[in-house]
Motif scaffolding. Sequence first.
Motif, PDB file in Angstrom:
ATOM      1  N   THR A 270      33.089  41.313  36.712  1.00  0.00           N
ATOM      2  CA  THR A 270      31.659  41.053  36.624  1.00  0.00           C
ATOM      3  C   THR A 270      30.928  42.130  35.830  1.00  0.00           C
ATOM      4  N   TYR A 474      43.749  32.492  38.803  1.00  0.00           N
ATOM      5  CA  TYR A 474      42.740  32.424  37.745  1.00  0.00           C
ATOM      6  C   TYR A 474      42.989  33.346  36.558  1.00  0.00           C
ATOM      7  N   SER A 490      33.109  32.496  36.578  1.00  0.00           N
ATOM      8  CA  SER A 490      32.210  32.653  37.728  1.00  0.00           C
ATOM      9  C   SER A 490      32.871  32.090  38.992  1.00  0.00           C
ATOM     10  N   GLU A 491      33.629  31.006  38.819  1.00  0.00           N
ATOM     11  CA  GLU A 491      34.378  30.448  39.946  1.00  0.00           C
ATOM     12  C   GLU A 491      35.348  31.497  40.493  1.00  0.00           C
ATOM     13  N   THR A 493      35.189  34.814  40.129  1.00  0.00           N
ATOM     14  CA  THR A 493      34.562  35.961  40.787  1.00  0.00           C
ATOM     15  C   THR A 493      34.016  35.568  42.167  1.00  0.00           C
ATOM     16  N   ASP A 494      33.558  34.314  42.295  1.00  0.00           N
ATOM     17  CA  ASP A 494      33.113  33.859  43.625  1.00  0.00           C
ATOM     18  C   ASP A 494      34.273  33.900  44.609  1.00  0.00           C
ATOM     19  N   LYS A 495      35.404  33.439  44.109  1.00  0.00           N
ATOM     20  CA  LYS A 495      36.590  33.397  44.965  1.00  0.00           C
ATOM     21  C   LYS A 495      37.010  34.823  45.355  1.00  0.00           C
ATOM     22  N   LYS A 497      35.066  37.361  45.606  1.00  0.00           N
ATOM     23  CA  LYS A 497      34.103  37.846  46.594  1.00  0.00           C
ATOM     24  C   LYS A 497      34.464  37.329  47.974  1.00  0.00           C
ATOM     25  N   ALA A 498      34.772  36.018  48.023  1.00  0.00           N
ATOM     26  CA  ALA A 498      35.140  35.421  49.304  1.00  0.00           C
ATOM     27  C   ALA A 498      36.374  36.096  49.880  1.00  0.00           C
ATOM     28  N   ASP A 502      34.472  42.911  47.217  1.00  0.00           N
ATOM     29  CA  ASP A 502      33.428  43.930  47.374  1.00  0.00           C
ATOM     30  C   ASP A 502      33.853  45.012  48.346  1.00  0.00           C
TER      31      ASP A 502
END
Lengths: 520, 295, 313
Positions: A270, A474, A490-491, A493-495, A497-498, A502
């Motif tokens: 990101t 990915y 973006s998919e 990075t969302d994954k 994060k989940a 972080d």
Amino acid sequence: MKLLKKVAVLGLAGVLAASTMIGCSKSSTENGGNKETNVTNGTSSGDTSSKETDPGETIPIRWYLAGSGPQADVEAVQKEIDKYLLDTYNMNIDLQIIASDYASYTQKMQMVISSGEEYDICWTASWNNNYYDNVNKNAFMELDELLVSDAPELLESMDTSIWEGTRVNGKIYGVPSQQIFPKQNYIVIDKAYVDKYKLDTNKVKKLSDLEDFFLQVKADNPDIYPFAASSNGLMGKLNLAIGYEPIAGVKLPGVIATDGTDYKVLNQYTDLPSLKEFYDLMYKWQKEGLVRQDAATVSDNAVPDIKAGKHIAAVNATFKPGIEATEQSNFGGREVVFIMLSDSYMATDSLVSSLNAISRTSKHPEVAMKFLNLVNTDKTLYNLLCFGVEGVHYTLNDEGKVISDNNKGYNPNIDWMLGNQFNGLLREGQADDVWEETKEINASATKSRVLGFAFDSTKVTNEIAAVNAAIDQYALPLETGAVDPDTVLSEFTDKLKAAGSDKIIAEMQTQLDAWVAANK
Amino acid sequence: MIQSRKEKIASNIITLIFIILALFCVVPIFYILAASLSDEITLSREGYSLLPRGFSLEAFRFVLESPKAILNAYAVTIFVTIVGTVVSLLFTAMFAYVIARKDFSLSRIFSFMVFFSMLFNGGLVPTYIMMTQYYNVKDTVLALIIPYIIMPWHVFLMKGFLADIPVSLIEAAKIDGASEIKTFFKIVLPITKPALATVGLFIAFTYWNDWYQSMLYIDKALLNSLQFYLYRIMNNIQYLSSSMMAGNISIDTSSMPSETARMVLCVLAAGPMLVIFPFFQKYFVKGLTVGAVKG
Amino acid sequence: MASKIKKPVLASKGRKKNRMNWGLFLLAIPGLFFLVGYYYIPLFGLIIPFKKMDVAKGIFRSDWCGFDNFKFFFQSPDVWTVTRNTIGLNVLFIVITLTVSVLVALGLYEMSKKKVKLFQTCFFVPYFISWVVASYIVYALLSPDLGVIPNILEKLGMSVPNFYNEPKYWTAILILSYIWKHVGYNALIFYATLVGMDSALHEAAAIDGASKFQRIKYICLPYLMPIIVLMGVLMIGKIFYADFGMFYFLPRNSGTLYPVTDVIDTYVFRMLRVMGNIGMSSAVGLYQSAVGFILVLITNMIVKKRNEDYALF
């Protein structure tokens, strides 16, 4: 009925044969071991009597190594080494080299280590038989004191910054093999095409500068996919060119920008525009036919395809003296041109790419340490380990370079795994100044500002596991240009994060801050 | 038996379907054979075909570079397969017969024990500890034999076959005063030839195909089994090409075997067993039980 | 019809039960010996998932850590997808392979000996091809560039999909590959069972004027039933385990295919590849075993209710 009798007799015979075989093999190892020591004692008694010191009882040193597998004639080499050590250093050991292969080494060592088996030394690295994991499992001994007491020459032989790189929680657990340390990403191109299309290699600074050249090649040769990519991905080969240094694995979120000065841990997916640019470039290249659309499924680093001329350019992680010959043979013997894509850069991960550690279960750690000291400082011993016995396992050519032969029973080809490569004889075809040049690169490379920081992953194991699973899904399609980064990144990075990226980055930052406070 | 026309047509259709199915199974093998005889570069340029691309024996030459090691590996594997199969088949049959005898009070417990061990195991590490530190079989041929002597799957398969033995046979033997052991060897075993051949074949395949036990327990070059030897050649390059860049080690893999050599390895590993297979088939003779009952 | 002729066999109920028989016990001893030595003693390893392994302390003295080692798996976002894939594909494999194998065995049973030999050998060949090599063959057939199938499709003027990027084809590809590899093995089991059948049954049926189809339906199939059930039950026990080699090599680890091809074993492998934690990997193993165990107990109970002879234990 007859059949039955036969079966029964055979079975019995088999059991007997098997049991005698264990009997035999057991007694033969025992006897063999004894015999060996007897022989060494016998032959050396003449010499040692003058030295007056008693070499003491024979101490077995078991050393686990990877490579291509066990060498048929390893016993002869071990015997020779035992004899040499007794004669020269009055050191009475019975060396037992247990050579596994790269592919099964990690699993094998996991068994050996977890079962609490007794052994003395094992080879470990960041990429095989993972060094940090083993340290976390408490498998290795701290070497700080042993180095001072039993291996002062070895300690001296390397710059402190190199020793720093091996520290975990402030302690040294492994002896790095001296070799090329820094990484420098490069691209190698078939010279015929460079000449034909008059590519000015001096003007190429980054990957995208090659686009016009590749397009020209593609236009004239529709069957060629100029830029090689494979299931191994490109990230490990280009992270310096893209501008980051990984903290705990090249694709794991959490990196340091190579050109910055701060100590901020970034999420490369990101926070790093250059990575997104790279993904975009690959996606574009894939659409234009510069990269194969099924690159992600190509095995063996695409080397067979490069050899066959399907690709005319490939990237790699580490430029080092002597690499020209390797690359040329990857290109099927055709002439090649090198272009550097990054500076020479020394980071922690390159310092832990080959180490030897002493086991927690070793009964004689001081002897093991003394032995490692000699392996890394005594040229005769090192060459025995690398090449075997001269005249038996290898010969020297007119220039004094080694010609080895796989059929002679000892050619492990693992010089860089054993110890200080600068002490080794040169192999046929290696340039005379290869080690001089390597030393120079080691000395002149840019040192990472976090050199010596090692991340302890124990607090975030669950997150790392989950993140790793997402990365495989990915990252590879992205870096081989198979999917559109505008939607997929973006998919991804969302994954991540989940999965807890972080938390991992926060943990890295905490540890790094503590390290900076203590060391800077 | 009288065959109606309808049945004839049906049987022809079935044969046709079988031919298609057989081709489905066999054609890939021809791809493998052709690839093993191809020139690596041509293969990678032109792709697979049923005939070798640019005929070359280079891959065979590479793999057979040290014939001594390969022959030795064959010898180890053949020895382990023969001894292992004989011992395992005998013990498996004995145990399976016992759990098939429902009139035996412990048969259900034994049966459950086998089933439990099929699903639960302590994992590799405890097994490794027992084998290396207590049974002391590391680096011996026994380490390659012991793990497959009793395999739950084979025991149950055998039990499935033995369950069809007519009770009358055993009772007749009992009346004759034969002991259980004698009954088993003299009556049960001879009439279960197809079962023994099937399970024996499967056991032999298990031993033949195994590389894992060698990886765990064998350090000596002398005791390398064939599959492990081949596995090593095959996987080293794969491993190196995928992990090397993680460290900054670069090992020259360009001379290592690749696709064509993998096909050669496959041919070397599977070839002998395919020759042996028809030999087992002669035990699949119909109606064995009947003869035994009548006699 | 069949039951009239069928003689009582070992598996039949109603025989004298629960008798200790030392002769039989003696026969079981070698098997018991290896069973206990190789499978049961190492069972102490079942505590590993609950330990934080410390090599210096050894397995027994390492600290207990409760269910910590299980967390990584159950907390991960894809646990549902991979579990669904594992069970779904395994159920398909079990049903389809058993059906095809039984049909093949019945077909073989009606054929001449020569044909049987030839066909059986052909069907068995793939059993010896490792998944790695098989993955090259599949790749040779499907790769967009040089693949045999894309080339044929192209010649026929059809659009060529990139198989390694399109999950929708993969359930079928996996099933076909599985049948390809296993049909010979399983068919042999059923064929060997049929071969052991008392031919008096067939003779009697023929006298009764039964057609081939009727004989298959009323004699062969009932005769195969116990072993079909047995294999089915055993396969259910392994329903949470996937054939790692197959799922890892055939799709060539292509990320876009994961939604269909990712199973528990490959998923956990990817998660732990970098870390190599035996506590965590054995935790997943224990989970797979436990679920399989419960499933088999349930199946066995159902089977037992319907026909006690078919039960596993």
